[in-house]
Motif scaffolding. Structure first.
Motif, short mmCIF file in Angstrom:
data_model
loop_
_atom_site.label_atom_id
_atom_site.label_comp_id
_atom_site.label_asym_id
_atom_site.label_seq_id
_atom_site.Cartn_x
_atom_site.Cartn_y
_atom_site.Cartn_z
N UNK A 97 0.78 -1.23 0.00
CA UNK A 97 0.00 0.00 0.00
C UNK A 97 0.81 1.28 0.00
N UNK A 98 2.12 1.18 -0.20
CA UNK A 98 2.97 2.37 -0.21
C UNK A 98 3.87 2.37 -1.44
N UNK A 99 4.07 3.56 -2.02
CA UNK A 99 4.97 3.68 -3.15
C UNK A 99 6.41 3.52 -2.65
N UNK A 100 7.13 2.57 -3.24
CA UNK A 100 8.51 2.33 -2.81
C UNK A 100 9.52 2.86 -3.83
N UNK A 101 9.07 3.16 -5.04
CA UNK A 101 9.95 3.76 -6.05
C UNK A 101 9.12 4.25 -7.21
#
Length: 303
Positions: free
Chosen positions: A204-208
């Motif tokens: 659920x989180x943008x990592x790149x």
């Protein structure tokens, strides 16, 4: 253009998205990657107005999808290839969509030909379609209004190699004509072949996110010179690493421009200079999502 800023979404007690921000630009194909359950489909549904975020904004051409004038004519979306009525033919499905959108029926014939369905296939009931044919029908529906934005979730699923190549060419032409493409797929090699920009989401989180070339570019530079010792000394003096890999070559932490300037300042003749790749998109994907992926421990193996 698609702009998502600080979107959070919770279903019951489960957090699906946490402060997600991303951008898909006109003239570029943006690949959207992540493990199963990472939040890709939720984010795409929010962009298309099918779900509301708890907080944050999702804008299409500067406004929420629901605020677009006749949004279905501005955005072509394929989020579920199985969503079509099995009892209707492909031709009936597209004709009804054209009537609802106020599109000339001649456009139906155009998109049927564009996606590679034969007239005979178009007259078959959707319930008899293979997965690949359903995908082509879904893509035809997305292209029907001649949109400027395409949002596609797993569009190559079920397509054979020739179909995948066709899809790649279609999306490239669409983007080169100024269109915006947001493309989700589990086929990492295909995303690597077609995407200009990459967004990776995990848990659920943008990592790149960024240009594909920038994300895949390595952090070291390989350089060769007629006299490698003076160059190595110059690099070390400037605070960079300089690892010898051959009689005339070193690998350094300095970027190519810095190496070139140092060589010019010290009148060193370079015979080779290139930034090393960090690997494939698959390497990048697994390095970024290894803590977010679903893993299954084989029975009897230590966890």
């Amino acid at each position: 253009m698609i702009t998502v800023e600080n979107v959070t979404k919770t279903f019951g007690g489960t957090r699906a998205l946490t402060n997600v921000s991303l951008t898909a630009k006109p003239g570029r194909i943006t690949g959207f990657l992540g493990p199963n359950g990472a939040g890709k489909s939720t984010a795409m549904r929010i962009i298309c107005g099918l779900a509301r975020p708890d907080s944050g904004t999702a804008l299409v051409e500067g406004v929420p999808y629901a605020h677009l004038p006749n949004p279905a004519r501005r955005v072509g979306a394929l989020l579920d290839a199985s969503a079509h009525h099995d009892g209707r033919t492909g031709l009936e499905t597209l004709t009804l969509a054209a009537i609802a959108l106020g599109i000339p029926r001649t456009r139906v014939t155009e998109v049927i030909a564009l996606v590679g369905l034969t007239p005979k296939e178009a007259r078959r009931r959707v319930g008899t379609y293979s997965l690949g044919m359903r995908q082509r029908l879904g893509i035809a529906t997305a292209l029907l209004p001649d949109p400027r934005i395409l949002i596609l979730d797993e569009p190559v699923n079920g397509l054979d190699p020739s179909g995948i190549r066709w899809m790649r060419d279609l999306l490239r032409h669409f983007a080169d004509d100024g269109g915006t493409v947001l493309l989700s797929s589990h086929l990492l090699m295909e995303i690597e072949a077609v995407a200009d920009d990459i967004i990776v989401i995990g848990n659920g989180q943008i990592v790149a996110q960024g240009a594909k070339e920038d994300l895949l570019r390595g952090s070291s530079t390989s350089v060769s010179a007629l006299s490698i010792d003076p160059l190595r000394s110059a690099l070390l003096t400037a605070g960079h690493t300089a690892d010898t890999v051959g009689p005339h070559s070193v690998t350094t932490s300095a970027d190519p421009e810095t190496v070139g300037r140092l060589a010019l300042d010290h009148q060193i003749v370079l015979t080779g200079l290139h930034q090393q790749s960090s690997g494939t998109l698959e390497d990048l994907f697994f390095s970024l999502t290894s803590n977010h992926d679903r893993t299954v421990t084989p029975q009897g193996a230590p966890s």
